[in-house]
Structure formats: structure tokens, C-alpha cells
Design a protein around this motif. Structure first.
Motif, PDB file in Angstrom:
ATOM      1  N   MET A   1       0.903  -1.057  -0.143  1.00 29.55           N
ATOM      2  CA  MET A   1      -0.086   0.098  -0.049  1.00 29.55           C
ATOM      3  C   MET A   1       1.043   1.226  -0.068  1.00 29.55           C
ATOM      4  SD  MET A   1      -2.754   1.182   2.955  1.00 29.55           S
ATOM      5  CE  MET A   1      -2.098   2.405   3.797  1.00 29.55           C
ATOM      6  N   ALA A   2       0.727   2.074  -0.960  1.00 33.20           N
ATOM      7  CA  ALA A   2       1.468   3.342  -1.088  1.00 33.20           C
ATOM      8  C   ALA A   2       0.992   4.543  -0.088  1.00 33.20           C
ATOM      9  CB  ALA A   2       1.508   3.772  -2.637  1.00 33.20           C
ATOM     10  N   VAL A   3       1.613   5.051   0.276  1.00 39.26           N
ATOM     11  CA  VAL A   3       1.388   6.348   1.080  1.00 39.26           C
ATOM     12  C   VAL A   3       2.052   7.636   0.816  1.00 39.26           C
ATOM     13  CG1 VAL A   3       3.201   6.166   2.850  1.00 39.26           C
ATOM     14  CG2 VAL A   3       1.008   7.263   3.520  1.00 39.26           C
ATOM     15  N   SER A   4       1.289   8.744   0.536  1.00 43.37           N
ATOM     16  CA  SER A   4       1.656   9.948   0.081  1.00 43.37           C
ATOM     17  C   SER A   4       1.563  11.117   0.901  1.00 43.37           C
ATOM     18  CB  SER A   4       0.960  10.462  -1.138  1.00 43.37           C
ATOM     19  OG  SER A   4       1.231   9.579  -2.315  1.00 43.37           O
ATOM     20  N   GLY A   5       2.530  12.299   0.765  1.00 41.71           N
ATOM     21  CA  GLY A   5       2.220  13.126   1.898  1.00 41.71           C
ATOM     22  C   GLY A   5       3.000  14.625   1.035  1.00 41.71           C
ATOM     23  N   ALA A   6       2.558  15.642   1.504  1.00 47.23           N
ATOM     24  CA  ALA A   6       3.174  17.058   1.094  1.00 47.23           C
ATOM     25  C   ALA A   6       3.214  17.988   2.144  1.00 47.23           C
ATOM     26  CB  ALA A   6       2.291  17.426   0.040  1.00 47.23           C
ATOM     27  N   LYS A   7       4.209  18.703   2.087  1.00 46.86           N
ATOM     28  CA  LYS A   7       4.252  19.821   3.150  1.00 46.86           C
ATOM     29  C   LYS A   7       4.794  21.041   2.780  1.00 46.86           C
ATOM     30  CE  LYS A   7       5.711  20.620   8.006  1.00 46.86           C
ATOM     31  NZ  LYS A   7       6.027  19.734   9.099  1.00 46.86           N
ATOM     32  N   GLU A   8       4.124  22.104   2.947  1.00 47.18           N
ATOM     33  CA  GLU A   8       4.913  23.636   2.576  1.00 47.18           C
ATOM     34  C   GLU A   8       5.443  24.187   3.606  1.00 47.18           C
ATOM     35  OE1 GLU A   8       2.167  25.946   0.103  1.00 47.18           O
ATOM     36  OE2 GLU A   8       2.129  24.587  -1.279  1.00 47.18           O
ATOM     37  N   PHE A   9       6.409  24.690   3.484  1.00 45.00           N
ATOM     38  CA  PHE A   9       7.233  25.678   4.628  1.00 45.00           C
ATOM     39  C   PHE A   9       7.866  26.637   4.150  1.00 45.00           C
ATOM     40  CE2 PHE A   9       9.767  22.012   3.809  1.00 45.00           C
ATOM     41  CZ  PHE A   9      10.883  22.325   3.476  1.00 45.00           C
ATOM     42  N   GLU A  10       8.124  27.629   4.669  1.00 44.03           N
ATOM     43  CA  GLU A  10       9.029  28.969   4.200  1.00 44.03           C
ATOM     44  C   GLU A  10      10.498  28.852   4.967  1.00 44.03           C
ATOM     45  OE1 GLU A  10       7.322  32.888   4.534  1.00 44.03           O
ATOM     46  OE2 GLU A  10       5.287  31.867   4.300  1.00 44.03           O
ATOM     47  N   ASP A 101      11.399  37.939   1.385  1.00 45.84           N
ATOM     48  CA  ASP A 101      12.873  37.791   1.329  1.00 45.84           C
ATOM     49  C   ASP A 101      13.312  36.259   1.447  1.00 45.84           C
ATOM     50  OD1 ASP A 101      13.077  40.518   1.393  1.00 45.84           O
ATOM     51  OD2 ASP A 101      13.053  40.717   3.582  1.00 45.84           O
ATOM     52  N   GLY A 102      12.253  35.212   1.363  1.00 43.95           N
ATOM     53  CA  GLY A 102      12.634  33.881   1.559  1.00 43.95           C
ATOM     54  C   GLY A 102      12.142  33.194   0.475  1.00 43.95           C
ATOM     55  N   THR A 103      11.804  31.830   0.789  1.00 40.35           N
ATOM     56  CA  THR A 103      11.348  30.943  -0.196  1.00 40.35           C
ATOM     57  C   THR A 103      10.465  29.898   0.534  1.00 40.35           C
ATOM     58  OG1 THR A 103      13.769  30.775  -1.257  1.00 40.35           O
ATOM     59  CG2 THR A 103      12.228  28.571  -1.634  1.00 40.35           C
ATOM     60  N   LEU A 104       9.449  29.956  -0.467  1.00 36.55           N
ATOM     61  CA  LEU A 104       8.350  28.714  -0.118  1.00 36.55           C
ATOM     62  C   LEU A 104       8.738  27.312  -0.758  1.00 36.55           C
ATOM     63  CD1 LEU A 104       5.385  28.143   1.171  1.00 36.55           C
ATOM     64  CD2 LEU A 104       4.471  28.784  -1.053  1.00 36.55           C
ATOM     65  N   VAL A 105       8.789  26.438   0.186  1.00 39.78           N
ATOM     66  CA  VAL A 105       9.168  25.136  -0.382  1.00 39.78           C
ATOM     67  C   VAL A 105       8.110  24.121  -0.215  1.00 39.78           C
ATOM     68  CG1 VAL A 105      10.876  23.239   0.096  1.00 39.78           C
ATOM     69  CG2 VAL A 105      11.598  25.687   0.634  1.00 39.78           C
ATOM     70  N   LYS A 106       7.903  23.427  -1.335  1.00 35.91           N
ATOM     71  CA  LYS A 106       6.748  22.327  -1.187  1.00 35.91           C
ATOM     72  C   LYS A 106       7.645  21.260  -1.449  1.00 35.91           C
ATOM     73  CE  LYS A 106       2.742  20.802  -3.015  1.00 35.91           C
ATOM     74  NZ  LYS A 106       1.447  20.966  -3.896  1.00 35.91           N
ATOM     75  N   PHE A 107       7.430  20.362  -0.255  1.00 39.55           N
ATOM     76  CA  PHE A 107       7.941  18.883  -0.261  1.00 39.55           C
ATOM     77  C   PHE A 107       7.143  17.732  -0.578  1.00 39.55           C
ATOM     78  CE2 PHE A 107       8.981  15.088   2.020  1.00 39.55           C
ATOM     79  CZ  PHE A 107      10.199  14.782   1.380  1.00 39.55           C
ATOM     80  N   GLU A 108       7.015  16.948  -1.674  1.00 40.04           N
ATOM     81  CA  GLU A 108       6.232  15.741  -1.701  1.00 40.04           C
ATOM     82  C   GLU A 108       6.776  14.585  -1.955  1.00 40.04           C
ATOM     83  OE1 GLU A 108       2.948  17.290  -4.768  1.00 40.04           O
ATOM     84  OE2 GLU A 108       4.801  18.212  -5.488  1.00 40.04           O
ATOM     85  N   LEU A 109       6.109  13.556  -1.259  1.00 39.27           N
ATOM     86  CA  LEU A 109       6.917  12.098  -1.080  1.00 39.27           C
ATOM     87  C   LEU A 109       5.767  10.991  -1.308  1.00 39.27           C
ATOM     88  CD1 LEU A 109       9.245  10.571  -0.522  1.00 39.27           C
ATOM     89  CD2 LEU A 109       8.857  10.504   1.911  1.00 39.27           C
ATOM     90  N   THR A 110       6.031   9.959  -1.903  1.00 37.52           N
ATOM     91  CA  THR A 110       5.348   8.935  -2.211  1.00 37.52           C
ATOM     92  C   THR A 110       5.994   7.819  -1.937  1.00 37.52           C
ATOM     93  OG1 THR A 110       3.826  10.015  -3.809  1.00 37.52           O
ATOM     94  CG2 THR A 110       3.683   7.669  -3.786  1.00 37.52           C
ATOM     95  N   ILE A 111       5.824   6.722  -1.306  1.00 39.67           N
ATOM     96  CA  ILE A 111       6.256   5.467  -0.907  1.00 39.67           C
ATOM     97  C   ILE A 111       5.488   4.433  -1.150  1.00 39.67           C
ATOM     98  CG2 ILE A 111       8.425   6.693   0.386  1.00 39.67           C
ATOM     99  CD1 ILE A 111       6.695   5.659   2.870  1.00 39.67           C
ATOM    100  N   ASP A 112       6.208   3.308  -1.441  1.00 42.12           N
ATOM    101  CA  ASP A 112       5.344   2.278  -1.525  1.00 42.12           C
ATOM    102  C   ASP A 112       6.248   0.946  -1.044  1.00 42.12           C
ATOM    103  OD1 ASP A 112       3.658  -0.197  -2.270  1.00 42.12           O
ATOM    104  OD2 ASP A 112       4.070   0.035  -4.327  1.00 42.12           O
ATOM    105  N   PRO A 113       6.085   0.580   0.234  1.00 44.92           N
ATOM    106  CA  PRO A 113       7.007  -0.366   0.846  1.00 44.92           C
ATOM    107  C   PRO A 113       6.742  -1.973   0.041  1.00 44.92           C
ATOM    108  CG  PRO A 113       5.333   0.192   2.577  1.00 44.92           C
ATOM    109  CD  PRO A 113       5.061   0.991   1.005  1.00 44.92           C
TER     110      PRO A 113
END
Length: 144
Positions: A1-10, A101-113
Motif C-alpha cells: 500500500m503506497a502512502v503519499s504526503g506533502a508539506k509546504e514551509f518557508e 525575502d525567503g522561499t516557499l518550499v513544497k516537499f512531496e513524497l510517495t512511498i510504496d513498501p
């Protein structure tokens, strides 16, 4: 079963500085406790990592992974799992957008064990990865 997630941060740094930190793939163990060893096996013509072999440990599960990286200047990086002892597939990415003065970062990840894991363990591993991507990367960029 794959699982995904995303997070935005500055991050309080320019996109080029954030991407430089991300591009320092061989230094991942300095800011990601899951990464035990990282070896860049090949690089793109611009010097950024192409194929990387790494030893990773999450929730007591040890994995040897080979991933291929792709880069789009200082705005986007992604990777795809090529080989793994514990996963069928993995895809991840960082997308950087200037914000004040900074950066908005979006991190995305999907893993399937490869082995079936309880949903709560998958979610915990995903959340650990999302937190490391935001908190660990932010501290690493600030410390540069």
C-alpha cells in the motif's frame, strides 16, 4: 500500500541558497537522521547528483536505496527510486518559489513498501519524512 504526503514551509533564504543546500546530497546525513550513508555515484554535467546510493533507517527498518535525481535550475528537484531492499517505489520532489525575502518550499513524497505495514506505521514514517524535510532542511540552510 503506497502512502503519499506533502508539506509546504518557508525558509528565510533565497531559492538559490535553498537549492544549493538540497543539491548537497552527500550532506543529507547532517540534517536527516534517517540517512546513515550517502554516496553520489554519478553527476549531471552541472555537477549536481544524478544517481545516488544511500543507507536509510526509518522506524527500525533499514533500507539500501539507489535513486536518480532530476533538476530544474533553482526551482525544482525530484527523485525516483531505482533499487531498494524495502520499497517497490518512491518518488519525491522539492519545488521552490520566491516569497518575500525567503522561499516557499513544497516537499512531496510517495512511498510504496515491499512488505505490508500497518497504516499507522506508514503514516508515522511519512510524517517523520515530512518533518525532517521541513525542520532539518530549514536548520541546515540557516546554518550555512
Amino acid at each position: 500500500m503506497a502512502v503519499s504526503g506533502a508539506k509546504e514551509f518557508e525558509v528565510k533564504a533565497a531559492p538559490a541558497d535553498v537549492m544549493a543546500a538540497i543539491a548537497a546530497v552527500d550532506r543529507l546525513p547532517e540534517w536527516s537522521s534517517a540517512h546513515k550513508k550517502v554516496v553520489v555515484e554519478s553527476a549531471h554535467p552541472d555537477g549536481r547528483a544524478n544517481r545516488v546510493r544511500m543507507n536509510v533507517s526509518v522506524l527500525g527498518i533499514n533500507d539500501e536505496q539507489v535513486v536518480d535525481y532530476t533538476w530544474d535550475g533553482d526551482t525544482h528537484m525530484s527523485w525516483t527510486l531505482v533499487e531498494s531492499t524495502q520499497q517497490n517505489s518512491q518518488q519525491g520532489s522539492y519545488t521552490l518559489t520566491p516569497k518575500g525575502d525567503g522561499t516557499l518550499v513544497k516537499f512531496e513524497l510517495t512511498i510504496d513498501p515491499k512488505i505490508p505495514l500497518p497504516g499507522f506505521m506508514l503514516k508515522k514514517a511519512r510524517n517523520m519524512a515530512l518533518d525532517t524535510a521541513s525542520q532539518g532542511l530549514t536548520k541546515f540552510v540557516d546554518g550555512k
